[in-house]
Write a protein that holds these residues in place. Structure first.
Motif, short mmCIF file in Angstrom:
data_model
loop_
_atom_site.label_atom_id
_atom_site.label_comp_id
_atom_site.label_asym_id
_atom_site.label_seq_id
_atom_site.Cartn_x
_atom_site.Cartn_y
_atom_site.Cartn_z
N SER A 67 69.31 -75.00 -50.75
CA SER A 67 68.94 -76.39 -51.01
C SER A 67 70.22 -77.20 -51.22
N HIS A 68 70.06 -78.52 -51.27
CA HIS A 68 71.16 -79.33 -51.75
C HIS A 68 71.44 -78.88 -53.19
N PRO A 69 72.72 -78.81 -53.60
CA PRO A 69 73.02 -78.27 -54.94
C PRO A 69 72.38 -79.07 -56.09
N LYS A 70 72.03 -80.31 -55.85
CA LYS A 70 71.39 -81.10 -56.92
C LYS A 70 69.87 -81.07 -56.81
N ASP A 71 69.35 -80.13 -56.05
CA ASP A 71 67.91 -80.15 -55.77
C ASP A 71 67.33 -78.74 -55.87
N THR A 72 67.32 -78.20 -57.10
CA THR A 72 66.99 -76.79 -57.27
C THR A 72 65.75 -76.53 -58.12
N ALA A 73 65.13 -77.60 -58.65
CA ALA A 73 64.00 -77.38 -59.57
C ALA A 73 63.19 -78.66 -59.69
N ARG A 74 62.02 -78.53 -60.33
CA ARG A 74 61.25 -79.73 -60.65
C ARG A 74 62.01 -80.56 -61.67
N THR A 75 61.79 -81.87 -61.65
CA THR A 75 62.44 -82.75 -62.61
C THR A 75 61.38 -83.50 -63.37
N GLU A 76 61.12 -83.07 -64.60
CA GLU A 76 59.96 -83.62 -65.30
C GLU A 76 60.14 -85.08 -65.68
N GLU A 77 61.38 -85.50 -65.99
CA GLU A 77 61.57 -86.93 -66.38
C GLU A 77 61.31 -87.87 -65.21
N ARG A 78 61.43 -87.39 -64.00
CA ARG A 78 61.24 -88.26 -62.83
C ARG A 78 59.83 -88.10 -62.23
#
Ligand code: GTP
Ligand code: SPV
Ligand code: MN
Length: 611
Positions: A67-78
């Motif tokens: 993945s893109h390195p900044k895109d590895t998990a769910r982001t609950e705040e967003r």
């Protein structure tokens, strides 16, 4: 814009409402072309992805993507749930008014698929023909081919699923636009990512990620958030982040069906794939039904029934190995079609590796790249201890590859639920297992489930937080009304499942060593629960439920330290009283909590004080 020419809706899309949905969003996202996909397109799409460099071969019939390195998990705040009614605001659902967020999403998505293909992914999140099938129908529009390949593994994909349902307009409309992952300012105040379920419009708009829980809209957004809302709005069903398994006892000739909530990365996949422990394999077999989502309803006879709406598994790679989970290892073997994401990868041999696959990383680092694609041989001295794989690296497999898959996993009427268990990662206090034999206490226990934060969501590892019913990231309406809905639905039952709380994760405080061996040994605790339910053992009544007596647990084939066992089955009244204070604070934060739940809480406090 030459709309009519540019946005040719594929003629194979024969459902008028789907055509309208596709053309509405194509006008907004401006893709280069539109393509309808079905499961039959898998091989071709894989070849295309490989040719485009989006996917790499990982040995025979296995695939790897980074993945893109900044895109590895769910982001609950967003992540947000939007409706037109503020009464839907809960403690955890990050509620927004739909009139506020829909324009934000539309503007972010405008033109954002330029130069890309818009894939139209019609799907069914249920075995065909179930009573809940109409709630299961959806179409995901996505501009990412890897997302399509994962959806094909995780859901039943194809426009033919529209033919079997009564109302072809009643489908979940999902739009996934990846966006420019290098420019979204992830994690800053200017973060542009937004993942919104507009629950009262059955519309899902996700922008700014290609990661599983953010981008496979059938799974979390539809299968949990939307379905949970639909279940409440229709009054008909429950949709939960639950595993579903069967324990088949060959001697008795019966299968006990257990479902249960464990927060993300707390062992659902592992439990559903469990092999019986040493010494019990001749008698028992565990059947896999589901490892992440269960939908449940009350049938005409007053029994609780459950299905797994998914068609695949999206499993945590870390610590998966021949010892901990041989079932998963067989499922991901060569030829399985598995997609690995963010593990380490050997660019010469095509092998994959993750922490815990073997005790040490491969001895010869030649050819090995870490999950970011950096060469291991280029690592500086201080980088030597960094993990090779991302802690939330995953494997995606179709259910049919799982060796212990239940034969009747796809039967439309589902299975009758005999027990509902809750379990978090808790270092202390929470014993190995305690049975809870009434509905309100069971729901109260689910609502006060706690776990240490996990890597599946960005956040601090090790920090303890409440995760009611393991639904914290997936609630779509107020938690109190959710509790009421549970009490109402299960209140109709003529046959109540047994509830229980389990904990495989107690540790020795000094060393951090797990007191319980876990994994396949967990079946010993569940077998006790079945025996208790059947009245074959009595256990020991305590304020927190009924605990097994040591002699009631079957330890055939397992040596376990008596002192550890003592700790595993102890009720620490002081710690529990402390915990009830935290629970009171937690419950007060949840809006609309029904009186019955508070009564259960107060009764627990009383009982502990009387000890
Ligand atoms: P999601 O897919 O995020 O919802 O996770 P999950 O609940 O399915 O969790 P999973 O089964 O993938 O397990 C997560 C991690 O917990 C893995 O690293 C497992 O190796 C570990 N794990 C699972 N069961 C046990 C157990 O009984 N004992 C211990 N010590 N670790 C376990
Ligand atoms: C979870 O995090 O609970 C998952 C995987 O099952 S995902 O939602 O895709 O992160
Ligand atoms: Mn999950």
């Amino acid at each position: 814009m030459t709309a009519s020419k540019q946005f040719q809706v594929p003629p194979e899309i024969h459902v008028e409402s789907v055509r309208a949905f596709v053309s509405e969003w194509a006008e907004i996202t401006n893709p280069e072309k539109i393509e309808l996909v079905s499961a039959a397109d898998d091989a071709r799409l894989l070849e295309e992805a490989i040719a485009a460099g989006e996917m790499l071969r990982a040995g025979k019939g296995r695939y790897y993507s980074r993945s893109h390195p900044k895109d590895t998990a769910r982001t609950e705040e967003r992540t947000f749930v939007a409706t037109a009614d503020e009464a839907d605001r809960g403690r955890y659902n990050n509620w927004r008014h739909s009139s506020e967020v829909k324009p934000l999403l539309t503007s972010r998505m405008r033109g954002a698929s330029a130069g890309k293909t818009m894939y139209v992914v019609p799907y069914l999140m249920a075995p065909p023909g179930t009573p809940l099938a109409n709630f299961a129908l959806g179409v995901e529009l996505t501009d990412d081919r890897n997302v399509v390949l994962q959806m094909i593994r995780m859901a039943r994909v194809g426009i033919e699923h529209f033919d079997g349902v009564s109302d072809q307009d009643f489908f979940v409309r999902g739009v996934h636009v990846t966006g420019d992952l290098t420019a979204l300012q992830q994690g800053t105040d200017a973060d542009e990512r937004m993942f919104v379920t507009v629950a009262d419009e059955r519309t899902i708009l996700h922008f700014g990620s290609a990661y599983g829980g953010n981008a496979l809209l059938g799974k979390i957004a539809h299968g949990l958030r939307q379905a949970s809302y639909d279940g409440y709005a229709s009054g008909k069903f429950l949709a939960e982040q639950f595993l579903l398994l069967g324990i088949h006892d060959r001697e008795a000739g019966v299968t006990t069906h257990v479902c249960g909530g464990f927060p993300s990365a707390s062992g659902k996949t592992n439990l559903a794939m469990t092999l019986p422990p040493n010494g019990l394999g001749d008698r028992y077999r565990v059947d896999f039904y589901g490892d992440d989502i269960a939908w449940m309803w009350v049938d005409d006879e007053g029994k609780l029934r459950a299905i797994n709406p998914e068609n695949g598994a999206f499993g945590v790679a870390k610590d998966t190995n021949e010892g901990s989970n041989p079932t998963a290892m067989a499922a991901i073997a060569e030829g399985s079609g598995t997609i690995f994401t963010n593990t380490a990868y050997n660019e010469v041999t095509g092998e994959v590796w993750w922490e815990g696959l073997t005790p040490e990383p491969p001895a010869d680092p030649a050819g090995w790249l870490d999950w970011t694609g950096a060469k291991i041989t280029d690592r500086t001295a201080e980088q030597q201890n960094e993990p090779w794989a991302h802690p939330n690296s995953r494997f995606t497999i179709p259910l049919e590859r799982i060796p212990n898959l239940a034969e009747d996993v796809s039967k439309p009427e589902g299975v009758v639920v005999d027990a509902i268990i809750f379990g978090g990662r808790t270092r202390d206090r929470e014993p190995l297992i305690r049975a809870i034999d009434n509905l309100v206490n069971g729901v109260y226990d689910g609502l006060t489930l706690g776990a240490e934060a996990t890597f599946a969501a960005d956040g601090l590892d090790g920090q303890l937080r409440y995760d009611p019913m393991s639904m914290r990231p997936f609630f779509s309406y107020s938690e109190g009304r959710y509790a009421e809905h549970w009490l109402k639905v299960l209140g109709q039952l003529k046959e109540m499942p047994m509830f229980a709380h389990v904990n495989w994760f107690q540790r020795e405080p000094e060393t951090g060593r797990y007191l319980w061996p876990g994994f396949r040994e967990n079946l010993r605790a569940l077998n006790w629960l079945t025996q208790y339910r059947d009245g074959k053992v009595k256990g020991r009544k305590t304020p927190i439920g009924v605990l097994p007596l040591v002699e009631e647990l079957d330890f055939t084939g397992l040596e376990i330290d008596a002192a550890d066992l003592d700790k595993l089955l102890r009720v620490d009244v002081e710690r529990w009283l402390q915990e009830t204070d935290h629970r009171a604070e937690h419950l007060r934060e949840l809006p609309d909590m029904p009186r019955e739940i508070w009564d259960a809480h107060e009764a627990l406090v009383e009982a502990l004080r009387a000890e």
